[in-house]
Design a protein around this motif. Structure first.
Motif, PDB file in Angstrom:
ATOM      1  N   ARG A  12       0.820  -1.214   0.000  1.00 40.61           N
ATOM      2  CA  ARG A  12       0.000   0.000   0.000  1.00 40.61           C
ATOM      3  C   ARG A  12       0.857   1.268   0.000  1.00 40.61           C
ATOM      4  O   ARG A  12       0.481   2.283  -0.578  1.00 40.61           O
ATOM      5  N   SER A  13       2.022   1.219   0.639  1.00 36.11           N
ATOM      6  CA  SER A  13       2.885   2.402   0.670  1.00 36.11           C
ATOM      7  C   SER A  13       3.455   2.718  -0.710  1.00 36.11           C
ATOM      8  O   SER A  13       3.707   3.878  -1.028  1.00 36.11           O
ATOM      9  N   LYS A  14       3.635   1.697  -1.524  1.00 38.70           N
ATOM     10  CA  LYS A  14       4.140   1.916  -2.888  1.00 38.70           C
ATOM     11  C   LYS A  14       3.073   2.551  -3.778  1.00 38.70           C
ATOM     12  O   LYS A  14       3.398   3.311  -4.681  1.00 38.70           O
ATOM     13  N   ASP A  15       1.790   2.187  -3.534  1.00 41.79           N
ATOM     14  CA  ASP A  15       0.684   2.755  -4.309  1.00 41.79           C
ATOM     15  C   ASP A  15      -0.546   2.865  -3.412  1.00 41.79           C
ATOM     16  O   ASP A  15      -1.375   1.947  -3.345  1.00 41.79           O
ATOM     17  N   PRO A  16      -0.681   4.001  -2.705  1.00 34.75           N
ATOM     18  CA  PRO A  16      -1.795   4.168  -1.762  1.00 34.75           C
ATOM     19  C   PRO A  16      -3.187   4.098  -2.397  1.00 34.75           C
ATOM     20  O   PRO A  16      -4.161   3.818  -1.724  1.00 34.75           O
ATOM     21  N   LYS A  17      -3.276   4.343  -3.699  1.00 33.87           N
ATOM     22  CA  LYS A  17      -4.577   4.324  -4.372  1.00 33.87           C
ATOM     23  C   LYS A  17      -4.945   2.931  -4.895  1.00 33.87           C
ATOM     24  O   LYS A  17      -6.005   2.760  -5.479  1.00 33.87           O
ATOM     25  N   MET A  18      -4.087   1.964  -4.642  1.00 29.41           N
ATOM     26  CA  MET A  18      -4.345   0.605  -5.126  1.00 29.41           C
ATOM     27  C   MET A  18      -5.595   0.042  -4.458  1.00 29.41           C
ATOM     28  O   MET A  18      -5.780   0.173  -3.253  1.00 29.41           O
ATOM     29  N   LYS A  19      -6.460  -0.573  -5.271  1.00 30.55           N
ATOM     30  CA  LYS A  19      -7.684  -1.172  -4.746  1.00 30.55           C
ATOM     31  C   LYS A  19      -7.331  -2.395  -3.909  1.00 30.55           C
ATOM     32  O   LYS A  19      -6.314  -3.049  -4.132  1.00 30.55           O
ATOM     33  N   ILE A  20      -8.207  -2.708  -2.950  1.00 35.22           N
ATOM     34  CA  ILE A  20      -7.964  -3.835  -2.050  1.00 35.22           C
ATOM     35  C   ILE A  20      -7.849  -5.145  -2.838  1.00 35.22           C
ATOM     36  O   ILE A  20      -7.069  -6.025  -2.481  1.00 35.22           O
ATOM     37  N   THR A  21      -8.616  -5.270  -3.924  1.00 34.42           N
ATOM     38  CA  THR A  21      -8.520  -6.493  -4.733  1.00 34.42           C
ATOM     39  C   THR A  21      -7.150  -6.609  -5.388  1.00 34.42           C
ATOM     40  O   THR A  21      -6.605  -7.705  -5.488  1.00 34.42           O
ATOM     41  N   GLU A  22      -6.598  -5.476  -5.804  1.00 37.92           N
ATOM     42  CA  GLU A  22      -5.266  -5.481  -6.404  1.00 37.92           C
ATOM     43  C   GLU A  22      -4.198  -5.814  -5.361  1.00 37.92           C
ATOM     44  O   GLU A  22      -3.237  -6.517  -5.651  1.00 37.92           O
ATOM     45  N   THR A  24      -4.668  -7.643  -2.728  1.00 39.86           N
ATOM     46  CA  THR A  24      -4.817  -9.066  -2.446  1.00 39.86           C
ATOM     47  C   THR A  24      -4.154  -9.903  -3.541  1.00 39.86           C
ATOM     48  O   THR A  24      -3.479 -10.901  -3.248  1.00 39.86           O
ATOM     49  N   LYS A  25      -4.341  -9.523  -4.785  1.00 35.53           N
ATOM     50  CA  LYS A  25      -3.708 -10.241  -5.902  1.00 35.53           C
ATOM     51  C   LYS A  25      -2.186 -10.181  -5.783  1.00 35.53           C
ATOM     52  O   LYS A  25      -1.494 -11.178  -6.005  1.00 35.53           O
ATOM     53  N   GLU A  26      -1.676  -9.005  -5.424  1.00 33.18           N
ATOM     54  CA  GLU A  26      -0.229  -8.852  -5.270  1.00 33.18           C
ATOM     55  C   GLU A  26       0.293  -9.692  -4.107  1.00 33.18           C
ATOM     56  O   GLU A  26       1.357 -10.304  -4.194  1.00 33.18           O
ATOM     57  N   LEU A  27      -0.456  -9.743  -3.014  1.00 34.10           N
ATOM     58  CA  LEU A  27      -0.064 -10.595  -1.886  1.00 34.10           C
ATOM     59  C   LEU A  27      -0.014 -12.059  -2.314  1.00 34.10           C
ATOM     60  O   LEU A  27       0.917 -12.786  -1.965  1.00 34.10           O
ATOM     61  N   GLY A  28      -0.993 -12.485  -3.092  1.00 36.03           N
ATOM     62  CA  GLY A  28      -1.012 -13.855  -3.596  1.00 36.03           C
ATOM     63  C   GLY A  28       0.170 -14.139  -4.511  1.00 36.03           C
ATOM     64  O   GLY A  28       0.782 -15.208  -4.450  1.00 36.03           O
ATOM     65  N   ARG A  29       0.500 -13.163  -5.343  1.00 40.47           N
ATOM     66  CA  ARG A  29       1.637 -13.330  -6.252  1.00 40.47           C
ATOM     67  C   ARG A  29       2.938 -13.456  -5.459  1.00 40.47           C
ATOM     68  O   ARG A  29       3.756 -14.346  -5.715  1.00 40.47           O
ATOM     69  N   LEU A  30       3.106 -12.597  -4.459  1.00 38.33           N
ATOM     70  CA  LEU A  30       4.315 -12.642  -3.632  1.00 38.33           C
ATOM     71  C   LEU A  30       4.397 -13.945  -2.834  1.00 38.33           C
ATOM     72  O   LEU A  30       5.482 -14.526  -2.696  1.00 38.33           O
TER      73      LEU A  30
END
Length: 100
Positions: A12-22, A24-30
């Motif tokens: 979220r700190s890298k992109d504060p406007k990122m949607k929660i679904t995005e 979550t997808k990034e967390l899954g990818r990581l």
């Protein structure tokens, strides 16, 4: 949960406007990029935290009971096709035994 909790704010700190679904997808990818020993480490930490919360009473585990009450809607419990097949096979074998 532990992994997500640690990494959600970083994402979220890298992109504060990122949607929660995005997020979550990034967390899954990581999570998918982690090696198995590191995943097991996170799982063990999560399990230890869960056990502490159960012991402290913060989390209450439900007691399994046999449901003796009739459903509110008055309908019978739904039974899967597999359960129906198993029941009918059991009934057939019982009938065959009775005939003998």
């Amino acid at each position: 949960m532990i992994f997500s909790r640690e990494h959600r704010n970083i994402i979220r700190s890298k992109d504060p406007k990122m949607k929660i679904t995005e997020v979550t997808k990034e967390l899954g990818r990581l999570w998918g990029l982690l090696d198995t020993p590191k995943k097991e480490e996170y799982k063990q930490i999560g399990l230890e935290e869960f056990e502490k919360k159960v012991k402290s009473g913060e989390i209450v585990m439900p007691i399994e009971e046999e449901n003796t009450k009739k459903p509110r809607n008055g309908r019978a419990k739904k039974v899967s096709v597999i359960e129906k097949k198993e029941e009918s096979e059991e009934e057939e074998s019982e009938e065959e035994e009775e005939e003998e």
